[in-house]
Design an enzyme around this catalytic site. Sequence first.
Site, PDB file in Angstrom:
ATOM      1  N   GLY A  45       0.782  -1.232   0.000  1.00 48.54           N
ATOM      2  CA  GLY A  45       0.000   0.000   0.000  1.00 48.54           C
ATOM      3  C   GLY A  45       0.808   1.273   0.000  1.00 48.54           C
ATOM      4  CG  HIS A  46       4.426   3.680   1.471  1.00 47.91           C
ATOM      5  ND1 HIS A  46       5.719   3.970   1.099  1.00 47.91           N
ATOM      6  CD2 HIS A  46       3.979   4.780   2.110  1.00 47.91           C
ATOM      7  CE1 HIS A  46       6.045   5.172   1.520  1.00 47.91           C
ATOM      8  NE2 HIS A  46       5.002   5.685   2.130  1.00 47.91           N
ATOM      9  CG  PHE A  47       3.417   5.982  -2.583  1.00 45.53           C
ATOM     10  CD1 PHE A  47       2.537   6.761  -1.855  1.00 45.53           C
ATOM     11  CD2 PHE A  47       4.775   6.176  -2.422  1.00 45.53           C
ATOM     12  CE1 PHE A  47       3.011   7.744  -0.993  1.00 45.53           C
ATOM     13  CE2 PHE A  47       5.259   7.145  -1.566  1.00 45.53           C
ATOM     14  CZ  PHE A  47       4.374   7.930  -0.844  1.00 45.53           C
ATOM     15  CB  VAL A  52       8.450   4.199  -2.399  1.00 43.93           C
ATOM     16  CG1 VAL A  52       9.615   4.944  -1.771  1.00 43.93           C
ATOM     17  CG2 VAL A  52       8.362   4.517  -3.883  1.00 43.93           C
TER      18      VAL A  52
END
Length: 148
Positions: A45-47, A52
């Site tokens: 979920g990042h990103f 990242v």
Amino acid sequence: MTHQEIIAHLPYSKPFLFVDELLNIDENRVEGSFTFDENLEFYKGHFKDYPVTPGVILTETMAQIGVVCLGIYLLNNSFNYDISIALTSTDIDFIKPVFPNEKVRVFSEKIYFRFGKLKCKVSMKNSLNELVCQGEIAGMITTRKQVI
């Protein structure tokens, strides 16, 4: 204390252990590495569609290698499992992103170790030897009962 013994004394386990190996350590500095496996949960979920490594995870990696490992080394025979090293302050500048499957090296130099507080100048470089982030991190030696 060997490098492996220091890592074994860390109060973390997967998936929150961010130390693969210690390369060098003495009373003033430490160097270690970690590879960010693409399957680590936070990448989902990042990103979105462009994973990242979060800055907080980069900071944690530098803290584990640069402060906690060095603290265990400095305490050497007086370290036991009732003692913990709690993060007290950070001041980190982020320069480049770290992507899944990247191997990073952390460099830490002791600024001071007194009154149970260890403060270090830390930096992280990627496999191209480019600076990823740098700053200062401090931690304090405490008992586990004081942390809770």
